[in-house]
Design an enzyme around this catalytic site. Structure first.
Site, PDB file in Angstrom:
ATOM      1  N   GLY A  12     -11.532  35.745  -0.615  1.00  0.00           N
ATOM      2  CA  GLY A  12     -11.914  36.354  -1.900  1.00  0.00           C
ATOM      3  C   GLY A  12     -10.893  37.390  -2.330  1.00  0.00           C
ATOM      4  O   GLY A  12      -9.992  37.760  -1.562  1.00  0.00           O
ATOM      5  N   ASP A  13     -10.996  37.828  -3.600  1.00  0.00           N
ATOM      6  CA  ASP A  13     -10.117  38.877  -4.148  1.00  0.00           C
ATOM      7  C   ASP A  13      -8.641  38.496  -4.103  1.00  0.00           C
ATOM      8  O   ASP A  13      -7.768  39.353  -3.936  1.00  0.00           O
ATOM      9  CB  ASP A  13     -10.331  40.213  -3.399  1.00  0.00           C
ATOM     10  CG  ASP A  13     -11.767  40.668  -3.478  1.00  0.00           C
ATOM     11  OD1 ASP A  13     -12.401  40.425  -4.512  1.00  0.00           O
ATOM     12  OD2 ASP A  13     -12.255  41.260  -2.498  1.00  0.00           O
ATOM     13  N   GLU A  14      -8.372  37.230  -4.265  1.00  0.00           N
ATOM     14  CA  GLU A  14      -6.985  36.767  -4.228  1.00  0.00           C
ATOM     15  C   GLU A  14      -6.257  37.046  -5.542  1.00  0.00           C
ATOM     16  O   GLU A  14      -5.024  36.977  -5.607  1.00  0.00           O
ATOM     17  CB  GLU A  14      -6.947  35.244  -3.958  1.00  0.00           C
ATOM     18  CG  GLU A  14      -7.547  34.806  -2.620  1.00  0.00           C
ATOM     19  CD  GLU A  14      -9.032  34.492  -2.736  1.00  0.00           C
ATOM     20  OE1 GLU A  14      -9.640  34.804  -3.786  1.00  0.00           O
ATOM     21  OE2 GLU A  14      -9.586  33.948  -1.759  1.00  0.00           O
ATOM     22  N   HIS A  41     -13.658  40.304 -10.670  1.00  0.00           N
ATOM     23  CA  HIS A  41     -12.405  39.669 -11.087  1.00  0.00           C
ATOM     24  C   HIS A  41     -11.661  40.620 -12.018  1.00  0.00           C
ATOM     25  O   HIS A  41     -12.077  40.829 -13.155  1.00  0.00           O
ATOM     26  CB  HIS A  41     -12.684  38.321 -11.770  1.00  0.00           C
ATOM     27  CG  HIS A  41     -13.230  37.287 -10.838  1.00  0.00           C
ATOM     28  ND1 HIS A  41     -13.534  36.005 -11.212  1.00  0.00           N
ATOM     29  CD2 HIS A  41     -13.505  37.344  -9.505  1.00  0.00           C
ATOM     30  CE1 HIS A  41     -13.978  35.329 -10.167  1.00  0.00           C
ATOM     31  NE2 HIS A  41     -13.983  36.128  -9.122  1.00  0.00           N
ATOM     32  N   THR A 129     -22.906  42.238  -1.250  1.00  0.00           N
ATOM     33  CA  THR A 129     -22.703  43.127  -2.395  1.00  0.00           C
ATOM     34  C   THR A 129     -24.042  43.664  -2.918  1.00  0.00           C
ATOM     35  O   THR A 129     -24.064  44.415  -3.886  1.00  0.00           O
ATOM     36  CB  THR A 129     -22.003  42.366  -3.530  1.00  0.00           C
ATOM     37  OG1 THR A 129     -22.795  41.224  -3.841  1.00  0.00           O
ATOM     38  CG2 THR A 129     -20.606  41.922  -3.129  1.00  0.00           C
ATOM     39  N   THR A 238     -21.092  33.900   1.670  1.00  0.00           N
ATOM     40  CA  THR A 238     -21.974  33.987   0.520  1.00  0.00           C
ATOM     41  C   THR A 238     -22.925  32.786   0.592  1.00  0.00           C
ATOM     42  O   THR A 238     -22.930  32.039   1.583  1.00  0.00           O
ATOM     43  CB  THR A 238     -21.170  34.051  -0.796  1.00  0.00           C
ATOM     44  OG1 THR A 238     -22.054  34.474  -1.841  1.00  0.00           O
ATOM     45  CG2 THR A 238     -20.528  32.706  -1.166  1.00  0.00           C
ATOM     46  N   ARG A 304     -10.807  47.352   1.549  1.00  0.00           N
ATOM     47  CA  ARG A 304     -10.707  45.985   2.081  1.00  0.00           C
ATOM     48  C   ARG A 304      -9.957  46.007   3.405  1.00  0.00           C
ATOM     49  O   ARG A 304      -9.027  46.789   3.581  1.00  0.00           O
ATOM     50  CB  ARG A 304      -9.966  45.091   1.085  1.00  0.00           C
ATOM     51  CG  ARG A 304     -10.758  44.876  -0.201  1.00  0.00           C
ATOM     52  CD  ARG A 304      -9.940  44.101  -1.242  1.00  0.00           C
ATOM     53  NE  ARG A 304     -10.702  43.933  -2.479  1.00  0.00           N
ATOM     54  CZ  ARG A 304     -10.138  43.763  -3.675  1.00  0.00           C
ATOM     55  NH1 ARG A 304      -8.823  43.729  -3.807  1.00  0.00           N
ATOM     56  NH2 ARG A 304     -10.902  43.602  -4.745  1.00  0.00           N
ATOM     57  N   LEU A 331       3.005  39.334  -4.688  1.00  0.00           N
ATOM     58  CA  LEU A 331       4.262  39.294  -3.936  1.00  0.00           C
ATOM     59  C   LEU A 331       4.915  40.681  -3.920  1.00  0.00           C
ATOM     60  O   LEU A 331       5.491  41.100  -2.916  1.00  0.00           O
ATOM     61  CB  LEU A 331       5.225  38.275  -4.578  1.00  0.00           C
ATOM     62  CG  LEU A 331       6.543  38.123  -3.821  1.00  0.00           C
ATOM     63  CD1 LEU A 331       6.336  37.407  -2.496  1.00  0.00           C
ATOM     64  CD2 LEU A 331       7.587  37.396  -4.655  1.00  0.00           C
ATOM     65  N   VAL A 412       3.824  39.082  -9.763  1.00  0.00           N
ATOM     66  CA  VAL A 412       4.595  40.200  -9.208  1.00  0.00           C
ATOM     67  C   VAL A 412       4.088  41.534  -9.775  1.00  0.00           C
ATOM     68  O   VAL A 412       4.823  42.509  -9.837  1.00  0.00           O
ATOM     69  CB  VAL A 412       6.101  40.012  -9.489  1.00  0.00           C
ATOM     70  CG1 VAL A 412       6.676  38.883  -8.642  1.00  0.00           C
ATOM     71  CG2 VAL A 412       6.350  39.724 -10.975  1.00  0.00           C
TER      72      VAL A 412
HETATM   73  P1  GDP Z   1     -10.283  38.244  -7.758  1.00  0.00           P
HETATM   74  O1  GDP Z   1     -11.654  38.662  -7.354  1.00  0.00           O
HETATM   75  O2  GDP Z   1      -9.796  37.045  -7.000  1.00  0.00           O
HETATM   76  O3  GDP Z   1     -10.132  38.079  -9.248  1.00  0.00           O
HETATM   77  O4  GDP Z   1      -9.304  39.457  -7.336  1.00  0.00           O
HETATM   78  P2  GDP Z   1      -9.606  41.029  -7.514  1.00  0.00           P
HETATM   79  O5  GDP Z   1      -9.525  41.381  -8.931  1.00  0.00           O
HETATM   80  O6  GDP Z   1     -10.842  41.411  -6.772  1.00  0.00           O
HETATM   81  O7  GDP Z   1      -8.431  41.655  -6.688  1.00  0.00           O
HETATM   82  C1  GDP Z   1      -7.095  41.476  -7.055  1.00  0.00           C
HETATM   83  C2  GDP Z   1      -6.466  42.864  -7.267  1.00  0.00           C
HETATM   84  O8  GDP Z   1      -5.067  42.750  -7.276  1.00  0.00           O
HETATM   85  C3  GDP Z   1      -6.803  43.470  -8.624  1.00  0.00           C
HETATM   86  O9  GDP Z   1      -6.816  44.862  -8.471  1.00  0.00           O
HETATM   87  C4  GDP Z   1      -5.652  43.035  -9.518  1.00  0.00           C
HETATM   88  O10 GDP Z   1      -5.409  43.908 -10.614  1.00  0.00           O
HETATM   89  C5  GDP Z   1      -4.509  43.106  -8.536  1.00  0.00           C
HETATM   90  N1  GDP Z   1      -3.429  42.138  -8.777  1.00  0.00           N
HETATM   91  C6  GDP Z   1      -3.524  40.835  -9.158  1.00  0.00           C
HETATM   92  N2  GDP Z   1      -2.318  40.253  -9.140  1.00  0.00           N
HETATM   93  C7  GDP Z   1      -1.443  41.204  -8.743  1.00  0.00           C
HETATM   94  C8  GDP Z   1      -0.043  41.216  -8.484  1.00  0.00           C
HETATM   95  O11 GDP Z   1       0.671  40.222  -8.629  1.00  0.00           O
HETATM   96  N3  GDP Z   1       0.509  42.385  -8.048  1.00  0.00           N
HETATM   97  C9  GDP Z   1      -0.238  43.515  -7.856  1.00  0.00           C
HETATM   98  N4  GDP Z   1       0.373  44.610  -7.421  1.00  0.00           N
HETATM   99  N5  GDP Z   1      -1.568  43.550  -8.091  1.00  0.00           N
HETATM  100  C10 GDP Z   1      -2.147  42.403  -8.505  1.00  0.00           C
HETATM  101  P1  IMO Z   2     -14.584  37.769  -5.783  1.00  0.00           P
HETATM  102  O1  IMO Z   2     -15.083  36.685  -6.675  1.00  0.00           O
HETATM  103  C1  IMO Z   2     -14.707  39.505  -1.784  1.00  0.00           C
HETATM  104  C2  IMO Z   2     -18.457  39.064   0.437  1.00  0.00           C
HETATM  105  C3  IMO Z   2     -19.327  40.253   0.768  1.00  0.00           C
HETATM  106  C4  IMO Z   2     -20.065  39.741   1.992  1.00  0.00           C
HETATM  107  C5  IMO Z   2     -20.232  38.254   1.713  1.00  0.00           C
HETATM  108  C6  IMO Z   2     -21.582  37.864   1.118  1.00  0.00           C
HETATM  109  O2  IMO Z   2     -14.245  39.030  -6.480  1.00  0.00           O
HETATM  110  O3  IMO Z   2     -13.493  37.259  -4.891  1.00  0.00           O
HETATM  111  P2  IMO Z   2     -22.822  38.227  -1.189  1.00  0.00           P
HETATM  112  O4  IMO Z   2     -22.983  39.440  -2.041  1.00  0.00           O
HETATM  113  O5  IMO Z   2     -22.139  37.090  -1.846  1.00  0.00           O
HETATM  114  O6  IMO Z   2     -24.127  37.815  -0.549  1.00  0.00           O
HETATM  115  O7  IMO Z   2     -21.892  38.715   0.013  1.00  0.00           O
HETATM  116  O8  IMO Z   2     -19.199  37.906   0.801  1.00  0.00           O
HETATM  117  N1  IMO Z   2     -18.150  38.933  -1.011  1.00  0.00           N
HETATM  118  C7  IMO Z   2     -16.939  39.091  -1.535  1.00  0.00           C
HETATM  119  N2  IMO Z   2     -15.771  39.466  -0.973  1.00  0.00           N
HETATM  120  N3  IMO Z   2     -14.731  39.169  -3.093  1.00  0.00           N
HETATM  121  C8  IMO Z   2     -15.878  38.737  -3.672  1.00  0.00           C
HETATM  122  O9  IMO Z   2     -15.896  38.188  -4.887  1.00  0.00           O
HETATM  123  C9  IMO Z   2     -17.073  38.747  -2.909  1.00  0.00           C
HETATM  124  N4  IMO Z   2     -18.351  38.400  -3.165  1.00  0.00           N
HETATM  125  C10 IMO Z   2     -19.003  38.528  -1.997  1.00  0.00           C
HETATM  126  O10 IMO Z   2     -18.546  41.398   1.064  1.00  0.00           O
HETATM  127  O11 IMO Z   2     -19.291  39.865   3.156  1.00  0.00           O
HETATM  128 MG    MG Z   3     -12.628  40.299  -6.533  1.00  0.00          MG
END
Ligand code: GDP
Ligand code: IMO
Ligand code: MG
Length: 423
Positions: A12-14, A41, A129, A238, A304, A331, A412
């Site tokens: 997650g959070d990629e 996101h 969450t 999840t 994280r 990157l 980047v």
């Molecule tokens: P998601 O849940 O997969 O949409 O990802 P998140 O938003 O939770 O986490 C990604 C974090 O990295 C956010 O704070 C973005 O603003 C940040 N981010 C995304 N792409 C880049 C990047 O290329 N470089 C940097 N430095 N930050 C980035």
């Molecule tokens: P995005 O879409 C990272 C994790 C929680 C917990 C597990 C189950 O932003 O990538 P849940 O609330 O779904 O029952 O929690 O999954 N988790 C996430 N970790 N990014 C998320 O969403 C997450 N949504 C849930 O921390 O370990």
């Molecule tokens: Mg996220």
């Protein structure tokens, strides 16, 4: 035209939100296919910076129809707050709709999520969450859930609630929480009907017409494969399927219709919540990744857990999801390291393996790394592959080789235009 899925390739959070926001500038429809407002996101564009929870990341393009699909779970209270916050920034949200089949997160789902989590010992803590995700998907599987369509028909809704609430109140009492009456729920749903009734639609003909009409369609995943209910680190997962297969069941599309499956992958690893994370670093490098990468939860603000790129997990992800391409993010965070490591194998006891084993074995897996020299220069202004430092190109080529999919996008920086597109 293209029908593409954007899928989280790690824990997650990629950076799925920023990739979808970028692609949605040229897209007719974005559909969230699973999960709920547990998503965070992050999107940074001309309107400002947003952490989207349930709104699809295409919401900023008024020409993009945004659907919260059948496989999602919706909390209309948090959706309302989110709509207000993007509308306050000047975004027109008339393009948002919810499929009739989506299940509804009720206040008691959130209460039970918190109470269940509090009862778990440290070892078994999922670190949810607390958005009610586990409880609402449990009710869906038990066939007692309330769907968006139900609130449009008060008689049907009352009958469903009368079936559901005794069971829910029994659970609430077990945890020492206040019980809720059917009338209270009817009132809440009536207010949702008033505010959201017009947005509740049947997505099947809309998606069918878009696909047959040659439109650009994106499916937006929530979370990543390592927290997938079936393919992740169960029970620290999840309660839905973020994997590419979840697109088909959650959005109602045949696998035959999907052209590209983009795996969004960070240039290193992060995880938030409980469960095994073999590459977790507890040293200065881990802290540096967290500091430079700003690795704090977009939904909960939790720090994280950070580590180097896990190519064992990424190759597993690539196989299960069938990625046609990778979208590599962050990157630039690696610009600051003298040495960059990549986990290529896990060591479990005396055995060295190159696949992701079952959860309990991941707990005792020791990462085996190869090391690469860092490029130590600023990549944030680079927009072409050939302008990347040679050492960064070598690192990225090695990741492609280890994971088994070519890169299409490399970001980047967090802003919409900080992206390299590879033809
Ligand atoms: P998601 O849940 O997969 O949409 O990802 P998140 O938003 O939770 O986490 C990604 C974090 O990295 C956010 O704070 C973005 O603003 C940040 N981010 C995304 N792409 C880049 C990047 O290329 N470089 C940097 N430095 N930050 C980035
Ligand atoms: P995005 O879409 C990272 C994790 C929680 C917990 C597990 C189950 O932003 O990538 P849940 O609330 O779904 O029952 O929690 O999954 N988790 C996430 N970790 N990014 C998320 O969403 C997450 N949504 C849930 O921390 O370990
Ligand atoms: Mg996220």
């Amino acid at each position: 035209m293209s029908v593409d899925a954007i899928v989280g390739a790690q824990w997650g959070d990629e950076g799925k939100g920023r990739v979808v926001d970028y692609l949605a500038t040229n897209c007719d429809m974005v559909i969230r296919y699973q999960g709920g407002d547990n998503a965070g996101h992050t999107v940074i564009n001309d309107y400002g910076k947003f952490a989207l929870h349930i709104l699809p990341s295409g919401i900023f393009n008024p020409k993009t129809l945004c659907l919260v699909g059948a496989g999602t779970v919706v909390n209309f209270n948090t959706m309302e707050e989110e709509l207000q916050s993007v509308e306050a920034a000047g975004v027109n949200t008339d393009n948002l709709f919810v499929d009739k089949r989506a299940h509804l997160i009720m206040p008691f789902h959130c209460m039970l999520d918190g109470a269940e989590e509090a009862k778990r010992s440290k070892k078994w803590s999922v670190g949810t969450t607390k958005r009610g995700i586990g409880p609402v998907y449990s009710d869906k599987a038990s066939r007692i859930g309330i769907r968006a369509v139900d609130i449009l028909d008060p008689e049907r809704l009352r009958a469903r609630l009368e079936m559901m609430m005794p069971k829910k109140n029994r659970d609430l009492e077990y945890y020492g929480l206040d019980t809720i009456t059917v009338d209270e729920m009817m009132d809440l749903c009536a207010s949702w009907r008033e505010k959201f009734g017009k947005r509740i639609i049947d997505s099947v003909p809309i998606l069918r017409d878009a696909v047959l009409g040659g439109k650009n369609v994106l499916f937006e995943g929530q979370l990543g494969i390592m927290r997938d209910l079936d393919w992740g680190i169960y029970p620290y997962t999840t309660s839905s399927n973020p994997t590419a297969g979840g697109t088909c069941s959650g959005a109602g599309i045949s696998p035959k219709r999907i052209d590209n499956i983009y795996g969004v992958v960070k240039a290193y690893s992060t995880s938030v919540g409980g469960g095994p994370f073999p590459v977790e670093l507890f040293d200065a490098d881990g802290e540096k990744l967290r500091d430079i990468g700003g690795e704090y939860g977009a939904t909960t603000g939790r720090p994280r857990r950070c580590g180097w790129f896990d190519a064992v997990a990424a190759a597993y992800s690539c196989w299960i999801n069938g990625f046609t391409h990778l979208a590599m993010t962050k990157l630039d965070v690696l610009d600051h390291f003298d040495t960059i490591k990549v986990c290529t194998h896990y060591k479990i006891g005396d055995e060295i393996i190159d696949y992701v084993p079952e959860t309990a074995l991941q707990d005792i897996a020791v990462p085996v790394y190869e090391e690469w020299e860092g490029w130590k220069s600023d990549t944030t202004g680079i927009r072409k592959w050939e302008d990347l430092p040679q050492k960064a190109q070598v690192y990225l080529k090695r990741l492609e080789e280890l994971t088994g999919a070519p890169m299409k996008f490399i970001s980047v920086g967090p802003e919409r235009d900080q992206i390299i597109v590879i033809d």
